[in-house]
Design an enzyme around this catalytic site. Structure first.
Site, mmCIF file in Angstrom:
data_model
loop_
_atom_site.group_PDB
_atom_site.id
_atom_site.type_symbol
_atom_site.label_atom_id
_atom_site.label_comp_id
_atom_site.label_asym_id
_atom_site.label_seq_id
_atom_site.Cartn_x
_atom_site.Cartn_y
_atom_site.Cartn_z
ATOM 1 N N PHE A 147 22.268 -25.682 33.808
ATOM 2 C CA PHE A 147 22.950 -24.855 32.800
ATOM 3 C C PHE A 147 23.636 -25.682 31.723
ATOM 4 O O PHE A 147 23.922 -25.194 30.643
ATOM 5 C CB PHE A 147 23.991 -23.937 33.475
ATOM 6 C CG PHE A 147 25.293 -24.644 33.795
ATOM 7 C CD1 PHE A 147 26.286 -24.769 32.831
ATOM 8 C CD2 PHE A 147 25.527 -25.208 35.051
ATOM 9 C CE1 PHE A 147 27.479 -25.437 33.109
ATOM 10 C CE2 PHE A 147 26.701 -25.885 35.333
ATOM 11 C CZ PHE A 147 27.681 -26.004 34.359
ATOM 12 N N LYS A 171 11.347 -23.585 33.824
ATOM 13 C CA LYS A 171 12.245 -22.626 34.485
ATOM 14 C C LYS A 171 13.664 -23.047 34.117
ATOM 15 O O LYS A 171 14.256 -23.912 34.765
ATOM 16 C CB LYS A 171 12.017 -22.683 36.009
ATOM 17 C CG LYS A 171 12.324 -21.392 36.744
ATOM 18 C CD LYS A 171 13.736 -20.903 36.581
ATOM 19 C CE LYS A 171 14.718 -21.665 37.437
ATOM 20 N NZ LYS A 171 16.136 -21.276 37.118
ATOM 21 N N GLU A 174 19.319 -19.842 34.912
ATOM 22 C CA GLU A 174 19.494 -18.395 34.739
ATOM 23 C C GLU A 174 20.881 -18.067 34.181
ATOM 24 O O GLU A 174 21.142 -16.944 33.766
ATOM 25 C CB GLU A 174 19.251 -17.665 36.073
ATOM 26 C CG GLU A 174 20.240 -17.958 37.201
ATOM 27 C CD GLU A 174 19.966 -19.281 37.948
ATOM 28 O OE1 GLU A 174 19.386 -20.205 37.353
ATOM 29 O OE2 GLU A 174 20.379 -19.374 39.122
ATOM 30 N N SER A 224 21.902 -30.311 40.334
ATOM 31 C CA SER A 224 22.849 -30.903 41.282
ATOM 32 C C SER A 224 22.096 -31.701 42.358
ATOM 33 O O SER A 224 20.916 -31.446 42.627
ATOM 34 C CB SER A 224 23.674 -29.796 41.928
ATOM 35 O OG SER A 224 22.805 -28.891 42.563
ATOM 36 N N CYS A 279 26.674 -34.416 33.053
ATOM 37 C CA CYS A 279 26.356 -35.341 34.156
ATOM 38 C C CYS A 279 26.774 -36.757 33.804
ATOM 39 O O CYS A 279 26.834 -37.621 34.660
ATOM 40 C CB CYS A 279 24.878 -35.295 34.487
ATOM 41 S SG CYS A 279 23.904 -35.963 33.152
ATOM 42 N N GLU A 381 31.584 -34.578 42.983
ATOM 43 C CA GLU A 381 31.485 -34.214 41.568
ATOM 44 C C GLU A 381 32.243 -32.900 41.353
ATOM 45 O O GLU A 381 31.927 -31.892 41.986
ATOM 46 C CB GLU A 381 30.010 -34.026 41.197
ATOM 47 C CG GLU A 381 29.800 -33.697 39.737
ATOM 48 C CD GLU A 381 28.328 -33.471 39.391
ATOM 49 O OE1 GLU A 381 27.633 -32.731 40.114
ATOM 50 O OE2 GLU A 381 27.882 -34.042 38.378
#
Ligand code: NAD
Length: 498
Positions: A147, A171, A174, A224, A279, A381
Site C-alpha cells: 500500500f 495485483k 487493496e 511485509s 520501507c 518494524e
C-alpha cells in the site's frame, strides 16, 4: 459508489465481490474495489498467455516506443494521479509527486531496452565457431505490491518486464488501488496491445491463485516480511522465479563529528515523511556517545513539535494520517509497549487532533530515547512516525548492533570522517547504504534491494537486475563449416587447448 474494476485483456471487468476503500484522513469509505476470485485471476492469466507470442516477437525498439508514450501520459496526468495516491494512502501531495516522479524514472530506464537486451557476442570461440548469449522473455509474469507506494512500486516492475517482451498481471494493494489502476490504464492508452498488461484486485485468494498457476513464470513481490517469505517459499516450490522484498528497520548512525543540524533536518524527513510508512524510513538513530545523543534529541524536539500534520490532499503539510484504523492501533500499541519497556518517550504524538478530521487516523511525531536492543520497539518494524534513539559507545558497537538485526534494507552514517565512512560502507550488512544520505534509495539505473530478511531471492528490484530477472539467458554456439572442410567424428570433449 464507484468501483475500481479489474483490467483484463484491455477491458474493465467487474467482480462478484468487492472490498471497501477508505480515505484515511476522514475515516470515510470513498469507493469499492473489485475482489478477484480464482476465476477472475485465471481469466487474466489466459489473456496474458494469449498476448505473449505476438508481444515477444515485437521488436524491442517498438516496445520501447510504447514506453516513451507512457512516460508522456504519466507526466500529463501527474496531478490527477497524485491526488488519487494522497486521497487513498494519506501521504502529502508533494510526497505523492515525489513517488510518481521516481516511478517515471523506471519508465525512462525501460525506454532504453533495445540497448539493455543487446546480449553478448564472441567471434571465433573455436575454429569457425561464433558464440552469443541473448536474453529472452519468460512469458506471463506477475507483480504483487504494497500500500505504501501505490504508484511507484508497480512501476518498479512492469515497465521493464513488458519492455523485455513479457506479459504482466499486477495485483496492487487493496487498501489504495486507484492510482495503480489509473497508471495501468495510461499504459493501455499508450498503445499497448490488449492482454499485455492486466490488473486484478483483491487479497490473499487472488495472490495464491497467481502463485499456484503453472502459466505464471515469475513473481515480483514487495510487502511485509512474513508475506514475502511465504510467497517466496510457495512460488519457488511451484517452480517460479521469485523476488520477494520485505520489511525493514533502518538505522542511522550519528558520529560525534557529524553536522548535527544537517543530520537532524534530514532525519526529520527520513523518519516522519509519509508518516514513517516507507520501507526505507529511518526508525532508529544510533548515537555514538551520550553527548551526541543529547544534542540530537535537543535539536529534533522543536522540529517534531513543529510538524504540520493534516489531510495529505491539503498543500504545504509535512505528514498525513496512517493508512487504516487497524494500522494506527498497531502503531499506538507499539508506543505503549515502548513506554512499558522503559524507553523514554520524549515526544508523544498520540494525542494529536486535526481539527475537522477527528475521524482520521492521525498520529503525531514520536521520539523515544534510551531504547535498547531487547525492546520490541527496537526489534520490530513499526511503520509509523516513531523514531528510536539508541545510545552506543563507538562506531564498532553501532555496526555490530545493525549487523545483528534481522533486517538489512537501508542504513546511513552521519559523519565528516572519510575513514569512518569507508569502514562503515565496507562492513555493514545492509543492502542500501548512505553516507550523510538518510534515504539511499538507488536511482532507476541502479537496483533496489535489502539483505537478510528484507529480501528473499537473488536479484534486486528495477535497474540492471530487473533486466536479468525478467529474461532468460540463451547461449548459442554456431558453426558454418566451409564446403571444402572435411568433418570427422570427435569423441573427446571439445576444447581449444592443445
Ligand atoms: P503486506 O505484506 O500486508 O501486503 C503486500 C501485498 O501482499 C498486498 O498486495 C496484499 O494484498 C498482499 N497480501 C497481504 N497478505 C497476504 C497473504 N497472507 N497472502 C498473500 N498475499 C497477501 O504489506 P503492506 O502492509 O501493504 O505494505 C507494508 C510493508 O511493505 C512493510 O513491511 C514495508 O516495509 C514493506 N515494503 C517493503 C519494500 C521493499 O522494497 N523492501 C517497499 C515497500 C514496502
Amino acid at each position: 459508489m464507484s468501483v475500481v474494476s479489474h483490467l483484463i485483456n484491455g477491458e474493465l471487468v467487474e467482480s462478484k465481490r468487492t472490498l471497501e476503500v477508505t480515505n484515511p484522513s476522514t475515516g470515510q469509505v470513498i469507493r469499492q474495489v473489485a475482489d478477484a476470485d480464482a476465476a477472475d485471476v485465471e481469466r487474466a492469466i489466459s489473456a496474458a498467455q494469449a498476448a505473449f507470442p505476438a508481444w515477444r516477437d515485437t521488436p524491442p525498439a517498438k516496445r520501447a516506443q510504447v514506453m516513451y508514450s507512457f512516460k508522456q501520459l504519466l507526466e500529463e496526468h501527474a496531478d490527477r494521479l497524485v491526488q488519487l495516491v494522497s486521497e487513498e494512502h494519506g501521504k502529502t501531495i508533494e510526497d505523492a509527486m515525489g513517488e510518481l516522479k521516481r516511478g517515471i524514472e523506471n519508465v525512462e530506464y525501460a525506454c532504453g531496452v533495445p540497448e539493455l537486451l543487446k546480449g553478448e557476442y564472441s567471434h571465433n570461440v573455436g575454429p569457425g565457431i561464433d558464440a552469443w548469449s541473448n536474453f529472452q522473455p519468460l512469458g506471463v509474469v506477475a507483480g504483487i505490491t504494497p500500500f505504501n507506494f501505490p504508484a511507484m512500486v508497480p512501476l518498479w516492475m512492469y515497465p521493464m518486464a513488458i519492455a523485455c517482451g513479457n506479459t504482466f498481471i499486477l495485483k496492487p494493494s487493496e487498501k489504495d488501488p486507484s492510482a495503480a489502476m489509473a497508471v495501468a490504464e495510461l499504459l493501455q492508452e499508450a498503445g499497448l496491445p490488449k492482454g499485455v498488461m492486466n490488473v486484478i484486485h483483491g487479497g490473499r485468494e487472488s495472490v495464491e491463485t497467481l502463485l499456484d498457476a503453472k502459466a505464471v513464470k515469475a513473481i515480483s513481490f514487495v510487502g511485509s516480511t512474513p508475506v514475502a517469505e511465504a510467497i517466496y517459499s510457495r512460488g519457488s516450490a511451484a517452480g517460479k522465479r521469485v523476488q520477494a522484498l520485505g520489511g525493514a528497520k533502518n538505522h542511522a548512525v550519528v558520529l560525534p563529528d557529524a553536522d548535527l543540524e544537517n543530520a537532524a533536518n534530514t532525519l526529520m524527513g527520513a523518519a516522519y515523511g509519509s508518516c514513517g510508512e516507507r520501507c526505507m524510513a529511518i526508525s532508529v538513530a544510533v548515537c555514538v556517545g551520550d553527548e551526541t545523543a543529547d544534542r540530537l534529541v535537543e535539536t529534533m524536539l522543536p522540529k517534531i513539535a513543529g510538524l504540520k500534520v493534516g489531510p495529505g490532499t491539503d498543500k504545504g503539510l509535512d505528514m498525513g494520517p496512517l493508512v487504516t484504523a487497524e494500522h494506527r492501533d498497531k502503531v499506538l500499541g507499539y508506543i505503549e509497549d515502548g513506554v512499558k519497556a522503559g524507553a523514554t518517550l520524549v515526544a508523544d504524538g498520540r494525542s494529536l487532533k486535526v481539527a475537522g478530521h477527528e475521524e482520521g487516523y492521525f498520529v503525531g511525531g514520536c521520539l523515544f530515547d534510551n531504547v535498547t536492543a531487547e525492546m520490541r520497539i527496537y526489534q520490530e518494524e513499526i511503520f509509523g512516525p516513531v523514531l528510536c534513539v539508541v545510545r552506543v559507545g563507538s562506531l564498532d558497537d553501532a555496526m555490530q548492533l545493525i549487523n545483528d538485526h534481522e533486517y538489512g534494507n537501508g542504513t546511513c552514517l552521519f559523519t565528516r570522517d572519510g575513514e569512518a565512512a569507508r569502514r562503515f560502507t565496507d562492513g555493514i550488512e545492509v543492502g542500501m547504504v548512505g553516507v550523510n544520505v538518510p534515504l539511499p534509495v538507488p536511482v532507476a539505473y541502479h537496483s533496489f534491494g535489502g539483505w537478510k530478511r528484507s529480501l528473499f531471492g537473488d536479484l534486486h528490484a528495477y535497474g540492471p537486475d530487473s533486466v536479468r530477472f525478467y529474461t532468460r539467458r540463451k547461449a548459442v554456439s554456431q558453426r558454418w563449416p566451409s564446403a571444402s572442410e572435411a568433418t570427422r567424428a570427435e569423441f573427446s570433449f571439445p576444447t581449444n587447448q592443445r
